[in-house]
Write a protein that holds these residues in place. Structure first.
Motif, PDB file in Angstrom:
ATOM      1  N   ASP A 195       0.821  -1.213   0.000  1.00 38.56           N
ATOM      2  CA  ASP A 195       0.000   0.000   0.000  1.00 38.56           C
ATOM      3  C   ASP A 195       0.855   1.264   0.000  1.00 38.56           C
ATOM      4  O   ASP A 195       0.360   2.360   0.177  1.00 38.56           O
ATOM      5  CB  ASP A 195      -0.961   0.011   1.190  1.00 38.56           C
ATOM      6  N   GLY A 196       2.180   1.113  -0.200  1.00 33.37           N
ATOM      7  CA  GLY A 196       3.070   2.269  -0.248  1.00 33.37           C
ATOM      8  C   GLY A 196       3.645   2.643   1.108  1.00 33.37           C
ATOM      9  O   GLY A 196       4.379   3.616   1.217  1.00 33.37           O
ATOM     10  N   GLY A 197       3.310   1.882   2.150  1.00 32.38           N
ATOM     11  CA  GLY A 197       3.809   2.184   3.491  1.00 32.38           C
ATOM     12  C   GLY A 197       5.320   2.094   3.574  1.00 32.38           C
ATOM     13  O   GLY A 197       5.941   1.281   2.907  1.00 32.38           O
TER      14      GLY A 197
ATOM     15  N   LEU B  30       5.235   9.484  17.595  1.00 28.97           N
ATOM     16  CA  LEU B  30       4.243  10.367  16.960  1.00 28.97           C
ATOM     17  C   LEU B  30       4.893  11.228  15.876  1.00 28.97           C
ATOM     18  O   LEU B  30       4.305  11.448  14.813  1.00 28.97           O
ATOM     19  CB  LEU B  30       3.551  11.223  18.016  1.00 28.97           C
ATOM     20  N   TYR B  31       6.100  11.684  16.131  1.00 26.68           N
ATOM     21  CA  TYR B  31       6.814  12.483  15.137  1.00 26.68           C
ATOM     22  C   TYR B  31       7.127  11.640  13.893  1.00 26.68           C
ATOM     23  O   TYR B  31       6.983  12.113  12.759  1.00 26.68           O
ATOM     24  CB  TYR B  31       8.090  13.072  15.734  1.00 26.68           C
TER      25      TYR B  31
ATOM     26  N   LEU C 279       5.842  10.420   8.196  1.00 24.89           N
ATOM     27  CA  LEU C 279       5.380   9.476   7.187  1.00 24.89           C
ATOM     28  C   LEU C 279       4.027   9.863   6.600  1.00 24.89           C
ATOM     29  O   LEU C 279       3.626   9.355   5.566  1.00 24.89           O
ATOM     30  CB  LEU C 279       5.261   8.071   7.779  1.00 24.89           C
ATOM     31  N   GLY C 280       3.310  10.729   7.324  1.00 27.85           N
ATOM     32  CA  GLY C 280       1.984  11.115   6.868  1.00 27.85           C
ATOM     33  C   GLY C 280       0.931  10.061   7.116  1.00 27.85           C
ATOM     34  O   GLY C 280      -0.011   9.930   6.337  1.00 27.85           O
ATOM     35  N   VAL C 281       1.087   9.298   8.198  1.00 31.31           N
ATOM     36  CA  VAL C 281       0.119   8.259   8.532  1.00 31.31           C
ATOM     37  C   VAL C 281      -0.385   8.453   9.960  1.00 31.31           C
ATOM     38  O   VAL C 281       0.272   9.092  10.786  1.00 31.31           O
ATOM     39  CB  VAL C 281       0.709   6.833   8.392  1.00 31.31           C
ATOM     40  N   THR C 282      -1.550   7.883  10.237  1.00 32.92           N
ATOM     41  CA  THR C 282      -2.068   7.943  11.600  1.00 32.92           C
ATOM     42  C   THR C 282      -1.344   6.899  12.453  1.00 32.92           C
ATOM     43  O   THR C 282      -0.917   5.860  11.947  1.00 32.92           O
ATOM     44  CB  THR C 282      -3.583   7.656  11.639  1.00 32.92           C
ATOM     45  N   PRO C 283      -1.185   7.156  13.742  1.00 35.29           N
ATOM     46  CA  PRO C 283      -0.525   6.201  14.627  1.00 35.29           C
ATOM     47  C   PRO C 283      -1.160   4.809  14.587  1.00 35.29           C
ATOM     48  O   PRO C 283      -0.450   3.804  14.666  1.00 35.29           O
ATOM     49  CB  PRO C 283      -0.654   6.835  16.010  1.00 35.29           C
ATOM     50  N   ALA C 284      -2.463   4.730  14.434  1.00 36.59           N
ATOM     51  CA  ALA C 284      -3.151   3.432  14.422  1.00 36.59           C
ATOM     52  C   ALA C 284      -2.713   2.554  13.248  1.00 36.59           C
ATOM     53  O   ALA C 284      -2.897   1.342  13.287  1.00 36.59           O
ATOM     54  CB  ALA C 284      -4.662   3.633  14.382  1.00 36.59           C
ATOM     55  N   ARG C 285      -2.124   3.152  12.210  1.00 34.73           N
ATOM     56  CA  ARG C 285      -1.647   2.382  11.047  1.00 34.73           C
ATOM     57  C   ARG C 285      -0.189   1.967  11.182  1.00 34.73           C
ATOM     58  O   ARG C 285       0.377   1.383  10.275  1.00 34.73           O
ATOM     59  CB  ARG C 285      -1.824   3.200   9.774  1.00 34.73           C
ATOM     60  N   CYS C 286       0.429   2.279  12.335  1.00 31.33           N
ATOM     61  CA  CYS C 286       1.851   1.993  12.528  1.00 31.33           C
ATOM     62  C   CYS C 286       2.064   0.707  13.314  1.00 31.33           C
ATOM     63  O   CYS C 286       1.314   0.399  14.235  1.00 31.33           O
ATOM     64  CB  CYS C 286       2.521   3.140  13.285  1.00 31.33           C
TER      65      CYS C 286
END
Length: 124
Positions: free
Chosen positions: A31-33, A79-80, A85-92
């Motif tokens: 997904d480009g992550g 968080l930084y 990365l431009g993603v929400t923490p829940a996607r990490c």
């Protein structure tokens, strides 16, 4: 200083198979992550470790202790990294090797995999 030299020697001993596995895990997801580095270590030490193992080019985002007001277990570092990365923490997904980092990632709202068992100083 002794610990830093021991770690550097361990990094040099990484075999091609270990480097390949790290490179595979650091590759962008379908997904480009991206796979960033978010380390509580000093920027100079983190970059030296990545350069020693020739892994630095794999990580577009490298966040170190200099990028956060407080260290782990404060979630700011993670968080930084998510912001960069431009993603929400829940996607990490965090692979964490320190006892302070696990609650930091959880407090950031990220998924965590405890990899402390791979630390040299944690082995019996």
């Amino acid at each position: 200083m002794v610990r830093a030299l021991q770690r550097r020697a361990w990094l040099r001993r990484l075999g091609e198979e270990e480097k390949r596995l790290i490179a595979e895990r650091a590759a962008p997801a379908p997904d480009g992550g991206q796979a960033p580095i978010a380390s509580g270590g000093a920027r100079r030490a983190v970059h030296a470790s990545l350069d020693t193992t020739a892994l630095r080019p794999l990580f577009e985002v490298i966040v170190t202790s200099e990028d956060a007001a407080r260290g782990k277990p404060d979630p700011g570092l993670f968080l930084y990294a998510a912001t960069r990365l431009g993603v929400t923490p829940a996607r990490c997904l965090v692979y964490e090797d320190s006892p302070e980092g696990i609650p930091a990632a959880q407090a950031a709202g990220m998924h965590v995999v405890d990899v402390q068992c791979f630390r040299e100083d944690q082995r019996p």
